[in-house]
Design an enzyme around this catalytic site. Structure first.
Site, PDB file in Angstrom:
ATOM      1  N   TYR A   9     -15.078  -1.544  -5.672  1.00 24.76           N
ATOM      2  CA  TYR A   9     -13.826  -1.809  -4.977  1.00 24.76           C
ATOM      3  C   TYR A   9     -12.828  -0.666  -5.171  1.00 24.76           C
ATOM      4  CZ  TYR A   9      -9.265  -3.828  -3.937  1.00 24.76           C
ATOM      5  OH  TYR A   9      -8.008  -4.038  -3.439  1.00 24.76           O
ATOM      6  N   GLY A  68      -7.875  -4.893  -0.762  1.00 26.11           N
ATOM      7  CA  GLY A  68      -7.490  -6.258  -0.450  1.00 26.11           C
ATOM      8  C   GLY A  68      -8.460  -6.899   0.521  1.00 26.11           C
TER       9      GLY A  68
END
Length: 529
Positions: A51, A58
């Site tokens: 990530y 998000g």
């Protein structure tokens, strides 16, 4: 110089860096740990989906970002989230944010290049402060907007505060020979993703709250002196049977402040053993003082305990890893979660704000008692030392104190329970921690105003009674120091500059300078400060 990294950064360390410009020195072993952490991330992230390195952010994390765009992704994050509005944070607050972020990155779990921490340390030591706006953070995924403005400074863009002026960062960097940050892997996300704005502001709130508590103990002591109150309400014997550390600390502090006062009365001498009292049907003096005088230990004790608990929690947060994901080279893995969530700080700021509001309410009630001749039956109305009906004394500034306390009461609504989902409902429960910290700062600033007005009033009371020689040595020292900047007045003059001057004095001066053994009551009560 204060060492950062490799040890717990204490409240005192933090205050020294922010208030006294002590400067920071990165601890060598901790810096090596940061470097090893970066090296691990560089090796581990190859051909893995992680990530914020090769994905969007998000709710956009489902989209892969190509290797050729990975570094630009970090710049995009910083620039897009530099969207704050409202007032600029004062330089002191912004510096606190920078120190908090530096300390978190120095824990060595953020995967940043050492260039980041070196640059942050250089900016702090040269007093180049990021321009950070008050509005924008929701306190989950961290203080994204506030910290994006810090990131903007680090890459040499936007504005900074330097030499008390807002200036383009690029110009200041060029002038001082500072090299802007170059992104290596995930520095953009590592700078933004954390609780460092609410934590930095929260640390300063705790420091100033401690001052407010100490000042109001002093003011409460002087107020008890000028009305010749009885000593038993702050006695050891009365308070020790209530098993709260804060209450017993406040009582011990008041005894320390008033130990050589010639105005505080002993109940045995004046009521229990006085022959003339035994014959009276109606007593001239109140047998017990009003609550605002008699219940100081019970009102300020919880304030002490609240500050102490907030100090522990926020200091723990300051020394924590509050990133996502956490880059753990010790366990050779990267862990995704929510350490950026600000609930710990948000809740403590709400509790602290409520406690300081109550502190301001006690100050205002003591002020009202001194100004209302029908209550105190000792002083002229509004402590007017001039001609009654012609002069006004402290009448005007009482309105300011009352309205300011009312604002504090309105601001005390808890932010911790005021979550609004956002970010396409990815952030479906948030802390609003930075709002909580900023509201608390406002209440603290307001309360210094109220205490300044009370201070001006008690000094007028001392002069009306001409009793300064009967005061305790400690309260007399305070009386003399404040009278040097706020002289006795009889004729009416504008008071707004006096309030501002006394407020600034209370904010900047350590009350322990007058009562240097005040702090020794810690050992007597078993409390920590």
């Amino acid at each position: 110089m204060i060492a950062v990294g490799g040890k717990t950064l204490s409240l005192e360390d933090f205050a020294s860096i922010v208030y006294k410009d002590s400067g920071v020195q990165l601890q060598a072993q901790a810096l090596e740990n940061v470097d090893r952490n970066y090296a691990f991330l560089k090796q581990f992230s190859t051909e893995k989906v992680i990530y914020g390195i090769n994905t969007g952010f998000g709710p956009m994390a489902q989209y892969r970002v190509g290797e050729d765009k990975a570094l630009q992704l970090q710049y995009n994050l910083i620039r897009s989230h530099s969207s704050g509005s409202g007032k600029l944070m004062p330089a002191l607050l912004a510096k606190a944010v920078m120190v908090a972020r530096l300390n978190t990155l120095m824990q060595g779990y953020s995967g940043v290049h050492t260039e980041v921490v070196d640059l942050l340390a250089e900016l702090i030591n040269k007093n180049v402060v990021a321009c950070i706006y008050e509005h924008g953070g929701v306190g989950a995924s961290g203080d994204l907007v506030q910290l994006a403005h810090l990131g903007l400074t680090l890459i040499g863009e936007g504005e900074v505060i330097y030499e008390d002026k807002v200036q383009p960062a690029a110009e200041v960097f060029a002038k001082l020979g500072i090299q802007p940050l170059s992104i290596h892997i995930r520095e953009g996300l590592a700078i933004l993703n954390g609780t460092s704005a609410m934590t930095g502001i929260g640390m300063l709130n705790i420091i100033q709250s401690r001052k407010l508590l100490d000042w109001l103990i002093i003011l409460s002591s002087i107020t008890n002196e000028v009305v010749c109150a009885f000593s038993d309400h702050f006695s050891y014997e009365l308070n020790i049977v209530k098993h709260h550390k804060g209450q017993n600390w406040v009582a011990s502090a008041m005894r320390t402040v008033l130990k050589d006062s010639k105005m505080i009365r002993n109940r045995n001498e004046h009521l229990y053993e006085a022959d003339h009292v035994k014959q009276q049907e109606i007593f001239e003096d109140k047998v017990q003082e009003y609550y605002s005088l008699r219940c100081v230990t019970q009102v300020l004790g919880p304030v002490y305990d609240t500050i102490a608990h907030a100090q522990k929690i926020v200091t723990d947060e300051l020394n924590s890893v509050n990133d996502n994901p956490v880059v753990d080279h010790h366990n050779q893995n990267i862990f995704h979660g929510g350490n950026f969530h600000g609930d710990y700080v948000a809740l403590e700021m709400d509790k602290l704000r409520t406690a300081i509001t109550k502190l301001s309410m006690l100050s205002e009630r003591q002020l009202n008692y001194l100004l209302n001749d029908k209550l105190n039956k000792k002083f002229p109305p509004f402590l007017n030392l001039g001609v009654l009906g012609f002069n006004f004394g402290m009448q005007g500034v009482q309105f300011t104190a009352v309205s300011t306390v009312a604002e504090n009461q309105s601001l005390s609504f808890p932010v911790y329970v005021h979550s609004i989902p956002n970010n396409n409902d990815n952030q479906d429960i948030v802390s609003m921690g930075c709002n909580a910290a900023l509201f608390t700062k406002r209440v603290i600033d307001n309360t210094f105003e109220v205490l300044a007005i009370q201070m001006m009033t008690v000094l007028q009371a001392v002069d009306f009674l001409a009793c300064d020689e009967l005061m305790s040595s400690k309260t007399k020292a305070v009386y003399k120091a404040i009278r040097a900047i706020f002289p006795k007045f009889v004729e009416d003059t504008p008071k707004y500059k006096d309030v501002a001057r006394v407020k600034q004095y209370l904010e900047q001066q350590d009350p322990l300078a007058f009562i240097n053994d005040f702090v020794n009551v810690e050992s007597a009560t078993g409390t920590a400060r």
